[in-house]
Enzyme design. Structure first.
Site, mmCIF file in Angstrom:
data_model
loop_
_atom_site.group_PDB
_atom_site.id
_atom_site.type_symbol
_atom_site.label_atom_id
_atom_site.label_comp_id
_atom_site.label_asym_id
_atom_site.label_seq_id
_atom_site.Cartn_x
_atom_site.Cartn_y
_atom_site.Cartn_z
ATOM 1 N N LYS A 1 0.935 -1.295 0.103
ATOM 2 C CA LYS A 1 0.089 0.184 0.138
ATOM 3 C C LYS A 1 0.825 1.053 0.012
ATOM 4 O O LYS A 1 1.764 1.414 0.735
ATOM 5 C CB LYS A 1 -0.904 -0.039 1.172
ATOM 6 C CG LYS A 1 -2.130 0.816 1.164
ATOM 7 C CD LYS A 1 -3.267 0.192 2.205
ATOM 8 C CE LYS A 1 -4.424 1.102 2.232
ATOM 9 N NZ LYS A 1 -5.471 0.811 2.943
ATOM 10 N N ARG B 1 -19.011 2.294 7.264
ATOM 11 C CA ARG B 1 -19.648 3.623 6.563
ATOM 12 C C ARG B 1 -20.514 3.213 5.737
ATOM 13 O O ARG B 1 -21.674 3.740 5.998
ATOM 14 C CB ARG B 1 -18.367 4.397 6.080
ATOM 15 C CG ARG B 1 -17.397 4.951 6.930
ATOM 16 C CD ARG B 1 -16.163 5.504 5.896
ATOM 17 N NE ARG B 1 -15.537 4.467 5.808
ATOM 18 C CZ ARG B 1 -14.405 4.440 5.283
ATOM 19 N NH1 ARG B 1 -13.597 5.558 5.163
ATOM 20 N NH2 ARG B 1 -13.573 3.382 4.824
ATOM 21 N N SER C 1 -9.661 8.996 5.064
ATOM 22 C CA SER C 1 -8.369 9.487 5.013
ATOM 23 C C SER C 1 -8.162 10.321 3.493
ATOM 24 O O SER C 1 -7.513 11.234 3.295
ATOM 25 C CB SER C 1 -7.149 8.669 5.366
ATOM 26 O OG SER C 1 -7.389 8.102 6.587
#
Ligand code: ADP
Length: 158
Positions: A41, A90, A128
């Protein structure tokens, strides 16, 4: 002592993450926020920067600790003596991914339960990446990023 591990990238920590940390800290003796290192990542903030930022935001929460973890999340959580993994949901898109991860973790280790916290509506769109996109374009991130690290984040994009 009931210990929970909250693994994630936290690149950087947002108000949504902080809300989950606060809610979990009321339910466990200790919450260990674990910055999981994923070499695949691409990150904006290095491990040390992310750790410092989370520590700044959680300094008033005495039962919250921040560590950097590597390898399989369930193995790392076991080393921390955690019995629960905390994750946030979410939207439906999160659910599918989270369910896959939680099920894989359950198959790897039957002693650790994944617990999901539903995002508060005001943070349900917040990630983010969204915060970074706003910061990159010089926007006001005060509604997205904890006040304590606002300058820290803005400096990165100057
Ligand atoms: P990861 O790379 O492991 O998904 P993140 O740092 O993006 O790491 O997120 C860690 C966890 O926090 C995930 O379970 C994610 O769904 C959750 N999360 C992220 N943003 C929010 C938010 N705004 N509200 C609630 N949970 C969130």
């Amino acid at each position: 002592m009931k210990i929970a591990c909250y693994p994630g990238s936290f690149d950087p920590i947002t108000n949504g993450h902080l809300d989950i940390i606060k809610r979990a800290s009321k339910m466990f003796d200790e919450v260990i926020v674990t910055i999981m290192v994923n070499p695949k990542k691409k990150v904006t903030f290095d491990q040390q920067e992310r750790k410092e930022m989370i520590e700044k935001c959680t300094k008033d929460l005495p039962n919250v600790k921040v560590v950097v973890g590597e390898g399989l999340t369930v193995d790392f959580a076991t080393k921390l003596n955690a019995t629960a993994l905390i994750r946030g949901i979410r939207a439906v898109a999160d659910y599918e991914y989270e369910l896959q991860q939680a099920t894989a973790n359950m198959m790897l280790n039957d002693h650790i339960e994944t617990l999901f916290f539903v995002a508060r509506p005001e943070f349900s769109f917040l990630s983010s990446s969204v915060a970074k996109e706003i910061a990159f374009n010089g926007g006001d991130i005060s509604k997205f990023i904890p006040e304590a690290i606002n300058d820290y984040v803005m400096k990165k994009f100057k």
